[in-house]
Motif scaffolding. Structure first.
Motif, PDB file in Angstrom:
ATOM      1  N   ARG A  56      -7.796 -43.594 -17.077  1.00  0.00           N
ATOM      2  CA  ARG A  56      -8.764 -44.694 -16.704  1.00  0.00           C
ATOM      3  C   ARG A  56      -9.809 -44.557 -17.594  1.00  0.00           C
ATOM      4  NH1 ARG A  56      -8.615 -43.554 -11.362  1.00  0.00           N
ATOM      5  NH2 ARG A  56      -7.366 -45.411 -10.911  1.00  0.00           N
ATOM      6  N   TRP A  57     -10.260 -43.270 -18.059  1.00  0.00           N
ATOM      7  CA  TRP A  57     -11.620 -43.361 -18.824  1.00  0.00           C
ATOM      8  C   TRP A  57     -11.434 -43.051 -20.193  1.00  0.00           C
ATOM      9  CZ3 TRP A  57     -14.941 -45.473 -15.956  1.00  0.00           C
ATOM     10  CH2 TRP A  57     -14.956 -45.588 -14.656  1.00  0.00           C
ATOM     11  N   LYS A  58     -10.069 -43.243 -20.601  1.00  0.00           N
ATOM     12  CA  LYS A  58      -9.527 -42.906 -22.141  1.00  0.00           C
ATOM     13  C   LYS A  58     -10.781 -43.430 -23.381  1.00  0.00           C
ATOM     14  CE  LYS A  58      -6.746 -45.439 -24.473  1.00  0.00           C
ATOM     15  NZ  LYS A  58      -5.421 -45.848 -25.175  1.00  0.00           N
ATOM     16  N   ARG A  59     -11.361 -44.512 -23.356  1.00  0.00           N
ATOM     17  CA  ARG A  59     -12.068 -45.132 -24.132  1.00  0.00           C
ATOM     18  C   ARG A  59     -13.497 -44.290 -24.018  1.00  0.00           C
ATOM     19  NH1 ARG A  59     -14.015 -51.065 -26.274  1.00  0.00           N
ATOM     20  NH2 ARG A  59     -14.924 -50.220 -28.171  1.00  0.00           N
ATOM     21  N   LEU A  60     -13.829 -44.005 -22.975  1.00  0.00           N
ATOM     22  CA  LEU A  60     -15.335 -43.478 -22.911  1.00  0.00           C
ATOM     23  C   LEU A  60     -14.983 -41.837 -23.340  1.00  0.00           C
ATOM     24  CD1 LEU A  60     -18.192 -42.980 -22.022  1.00  0.00           C
ATOM     25  CD2 LEU A  60     -17.197 -42.711 -19.525  1.00  0.00           C
ATOM     26  N   TYR A  61     -14.161 -41.245 -22.695  1.00  0.00           N
ATOM     27  CA  TYR A  61     -13.821 -39.707 -23.272  1.00  0.00           C
ATOM     28  C   TYR A  61     -13.737 -39.424 -24.539  1.00  0.00           C
ATOM     29  CZ  TYR A  61     -13.490 -38.866 -18.286  1.00  0.00           C
ATOM     30  OH  TYR A  61     -13.763 -38.562 -16.807  1.00  0.00           O
ATOM     31  N   ALA A  62     -12.528 -40.669 -25.225  1.00  0.00           N
ATOM     32  CA  ALA A  62     -12.506 -40.279 -26.604  1.00  0.00           C
ATOM     33  C   ALA A  62     -13.721 -40.865 -27.372  1.00  0.00           C
ATOM     34  CB  ALA A  62     -11.292 -41.479 -26.931  1.00  0.00           C
ATOM     35  N   GLU A  63     -14.590 -41.392 -27.225  1.00  0.00           N
ATOM     36  CA  GLU A  63     -15.971 -41.600 -27.883  1.00  0.00           C
ATOM     37  C   GLU A  63     -16.719 -40.405 -27.342  1.00  0.00           C
ATOM     38  OE1 GLU A  63     -17.835 -44.379 -30.438  1.00  0.00           O
ATOM     39  OE2 GLU A  63     -15.982 -44.601 -29.565  1.00  0.00           O
ATOM     40  N   ILE A  64     -16.782 -40.002 -26.433  1.00  0.00           N
ATOM     41  CA  ILE A  64     -17.632 -38.432 -26.370  1.00  0.00           C
ATOM     42  C   ILE A  64     -17.068 -37.479 -27.222  1.00  0.00           C
ATOM     43  CG2 ILE A  64     -18.338 -36.931 -24.895  1.00  0.00           C
ATOM     44  CD1 ILE A  64     -18.496 -39.234 -22.519  1.00  0.00           C
ATOM     45  N   ALA A  65     -15.566 -37.518 -27.176  1.00  0.00           N
ATOM     46  CA  ALA A  65     -14.905 -36.297 -27.729  1.00  0.00           C
ATOM     47  C   ALA A  65     -14.859 -36.692 -29.411  1.00  0.00           C
ATOM     48  CB  ALA A  65     -13.756 -36.127 -27.140  1.00  0.00           C
ATOM     49  N   GLU A  66     -15.288 -37.701 -29.824  1.00  0.00           N
ATOM     50  CA  GLU A  66     -14.904 -38.121 -31.227  1.00  0.00           C
ATOM     51  C   GLU A  66     -13.633 -37.680 -31.611  1.00  0.00           C
ATOM     52  OE1 GLU A  66     -18.019 -35.705 -33.208  1.00  0.00           O
ATOM     53  OE2 GLU A  66     -19.969 -37.020 -31.997  1.00  0.00           O
ATOM     54  N   VAL A  67     -12.720 -38.382 -30.988  1.00  0.00           N
ATOM     55  CA  VAL A  67     -11.243 -38.467 -31.313  1.00  0.00           C
ATOM     56  C   VAL A  67     -10.696 -39.701 -31.303  1.00  0.00           C
ATOM     57  CG1 VAL A  67     -10.903 -35.819 -30.529  1.00  0.00           C
ATOM     58  CG2 VAL A  67     -10.599 -38.032 -28.852  1.00  0.00           C
ATOM     59  N   LYS A  68      -9.625 -40.034 -32.116  1.00  0.00           N
ATOM     60  CA  LYS A  68      -8.999 -41.310 -32.088  1.00  0.00           C
ATOM     61  C   LYS A  68      -7.395 -41.112 -31.971  1.00  0.00           C
ATOM     62  CE  LYS A  68     -12.036 -44.287 -34.939  1.00  0.00           C
ATOM     63  NZ  LYS A  68     -13.412 -43.515 -34.810  1.00  0.00           N
ATOM     64  N   GLU A  69      -6.973 -42.322 -31.493  1.00  0.00           N
ATOM     65  CA  GLU A  69      -5.484 -42.279 -31.356  1.00  0.00           C
ATOM     66  C   GLU A  69      -4.742 -42.406 -32.607  1.00  0.00           C
ATOM     67  OE1 GLU A  69      -3.736 -44.294 -27.434  1.00  0.00           O
ATOM     68  OE2 GLU A  69      -6.069 -45.364 -27.973  1.00  0.00           O
ATOM     69  N   PRO A  70      -3.444 -41.916 -32.626  1.00  0.00           N
ATOM     70  CA  PRO A  70      -2.767 -41.293 -31.582  1.00  0.00           C
ATOM     71  C   PRO A  70      -3.518 -39.775 -31.584  1.00  0.00           C
ATOM     72  CG  PRO A  70      -1.425 -41.299 -33.667  1.00  0.00           C
ATOM     73  CD  PRO A  70      -2.711 -42.069 -33.988  1.00  0.00           C
ATOM     74  N   PHE A  71      -3.413 -39.196 -30.398  1.00  0.00           N
ATOM     75  CA  PHE A  71      -4.071 -37.947 -29.985  1.00  0.00           C
ATOM     76  C   PHE A  71      -3.396 -36.915 -30.413  1.00  0.00           C
ATOM     77  CE2 PHE A  71      -5.980 -40.886 -26.843  1.00  0.00           C
ATOM     78  CZ  PHE A  71      -7.224 -40.950 -27.419  1.00  0.00           C
ATOM     79  N   SER A  72      -3.712 -35.875 -31.274  1.00  0.00           N
ATOM     80  CA  SER A  72      -3.188 -34.545 -31.444  1.00  0.00           C
ATOM     81  C   SER A  72      -3.170 -34.036 -30.059  1.00  0.00           C
ATOM     82  CB  SER A  72      -3.687 -33.771 -32.531  1.00  0.00           C
ATOM     83  OG  SER A  72      -4.680 -33.391 -32.081  1.00  0.00           O
ATOM     84  N   ARG A  73      -2.400 -32.658 -30.017  1.00  0.00           N
ATOM     85  CA  ARG A  73      -2.397 -31.930 -28.807  1.00  0.00           C
ATOM     86  C   ARG A  73      -4.031 -31.335 -28.607  1.00  0.00           C
ATOM     87  NH1 ARG A  73       1.072 -30.783 -25.284  1.00  0.00           N
ATOM     88  NH2 ARG A  73       0.986 -28.811 -24.190  1.00  0.00           N
ATOM     89  N   GLN A  74      -4.443 -31.005 -29.832  1.00  0.00           N
ATOM     90  CA  GLN A  74      -5.710 -30.355 -29.749  1.00  0.00           C
ATOM     91  C   GLN A  74      -6.867 -31.431 -29.060  1.00  0.00           C
ATOM     92  OE1 GLN A  74      -6.665 -27.198 -30.117  1.00  0.00           O
ATOM     93  NE2 GLN A  74      -8.683 -27.692 -29.633  1.00  0.00           N
TER      94      GLN A  74
END
Length: 404
Positions: A56-74
């Motif tokens: 549900r919160w993918k975009r918000l969490y990805a922005e906070i975590a500074e990660v982009k898709e495709p997501f590595s396991r880390q």
């Protein structure tokens, strides 16, 4: 709250399938929950609810975590760390969760929460579409409501029991419910639970169906003995409701282009004790032609964007594309034009969607009424149901009548 490694790892595996392989969240979670027989109901609900939350919160969490898709396991572990930190859950010292800057997570959350597309975690195009169709204020409220977890609502199968008797039976199985005003067969669960394991479900005393969806069959104004055609029946949630309202008398022709969905409908109809349903796959044009002018009532539960049901299908906002919605609108127009021919003169038809966009709803009805195919029809009434106003799914339904 203590985090258990095997539950967190199962959640990460599920997220990898949903985000990186494009699989449907509900199917992935269903499969994941079968992985370990030792998991209890609390373990299962941790996996299901955490996975849905991060979807549900993918975009918000990805922005906070500074990660982009495709997501590595880390990077999936980084999304998980954001989820846990924002919930005040202490992170264990596993190597996958090393160097999680908890203070920075909270700071970034506060600043991003000022921007709606991050705060409500939606793609840019969806935010723009919502504002364009509903206006800034209405969209703001609606998308916020659609990010809330959907309640579990069941529909009493009146072919087999009453709402009061069902409520009592479920209470005996330690599942407590309350009725919903203006929804004659609906009960909402006071706490989430796996209702499919109950004896009441196995005996066909109820179906899981959102409160808004339960209004559609009533809107069609069916009577026992009628011939009703449900043109996009799917697995038959509304078909079964129609059968109950018709007291098993008359005939419901359940059409769908997907034969496997109709197989599921047959299975559900057996459990519900619904005997007046005739499932027919639309494998060629003759199926529709044969029904021309034969039905007292027609239900068109049209394929749509599903934007009214994002609270129960949060992954849909990442799968949807604006081009697909445009294609859907074309399909909706064609379906209205084609399936309206099934109705008898003097008959009634309902066009329904689980979308909140006027372009899929009232605009389609107006377009149909102004077309050659719709010249003998008039709109009796319509209902726009917003999640922000009811707490249930967003829905639209229009009742049309064909002149004699």
């Amino acid at each position: 709250m203590r985090l258990h490694r095997n539950l967190v790892f199962a959640t990460i595996d599920a997220l990898s399938e949903i985000f990186n392989e494009g699989k449907y969240a509900d199917k992935v979670i269903e499969k994941t929950l079968k992985r370990d027989k030792r998991w209890g109901s609390r373990d299962r609900s941790f996996i299901a609810e955490t996975t849905y939350d991060i979807v549900r919160w993918k975009r918000l969490y990805a922005e906070i975590a500074e990660v982009k898709e495709p997501f590595s396991r880390q990077n999936l572990f980084r999304l998980f760390a954001v989820w846990a930190t924002l919930r005040g859950i202490k992170l264990p010292d596993w190597k996958q969760l090393e160097e999680t800057p908890t203070r920075r997570i909270k700071g970034k959350f506060d600043s991003l929460s000022k921007i709606r597309k991050y705060r409500e975690s939606i793609p840019d195009w969806l935010d723009e579409t919502g504002v364009k169709e509903l206006g800034e204020k209405k969209w703001e409220k609606e998308i916020h409501a659609l990010n809330e977890q959907a309640p579990v609502i069941i529909r009493t199968n009146t072919l087999k029991t009453t709402k009061e008797a069902l409520q009592k039976q479920l209470a005996d199985e330690e599942i407590f419910t309350r009725p919903i005003k203006n929804h004659p067969e609906a009960l909402v669960l006071e706490e989430r639970a796996n209702v499919f394991k109950t004896q009441a479900f196995k005996d066909g005393f109820f179906e899981v169906q959102d409160a808004s969806s339960q209004l559609v069959a009533h809107f069609l104004d069916v009577q026992p003995g009628m011939r009703v055609v449900d043109t996009c029946a799917g697995a038959g949630g509304k078909t079964l409701h129609l059968a109950a309202l018709m007291e098993n008398k008359g005939q419901i022709v359940a059409l769908d282009i997907y034969g496997n969905k109709l197989k599921e409908l047959k299975r559900r109809a057996r459990r519900a004790g619904a005997h007046n349903i005739d499932p027919r796959a639309i494998d060629n044009n003759k199926v529709i032609k044969k029904l021309k002018g034969s039905a007292d009532r027609v239900l068109i539960d049209a394929p749509c964007s599903g934007l009214g049901v994002l609270s129960r299908n949060p992954d849909a906002k990442w799968k949807l594309q604006p081009e697909f919605i445009e294609t859907l609108k074309q399909t909706q127009s064609e379906i209205l034009e084609q399936y309206s021919k099934i109705l008898k003169p003097g008959g009634k038809m309902v066009y329904a969607t689980c979308s909140v966009l006027p372009s899929e709803n009232q605009d389609q009805v107006e377009k149909f009424l102004n077309s050659e195919a719709g010249k003998d029809f008039k709109k009796v009434k319509d209902e726009k149901i917003l999640s922000s106003e009811t707490g249930y799914d967003g829905f639209y339904m229009a009742l049309l009548e064909k002149s004699n």
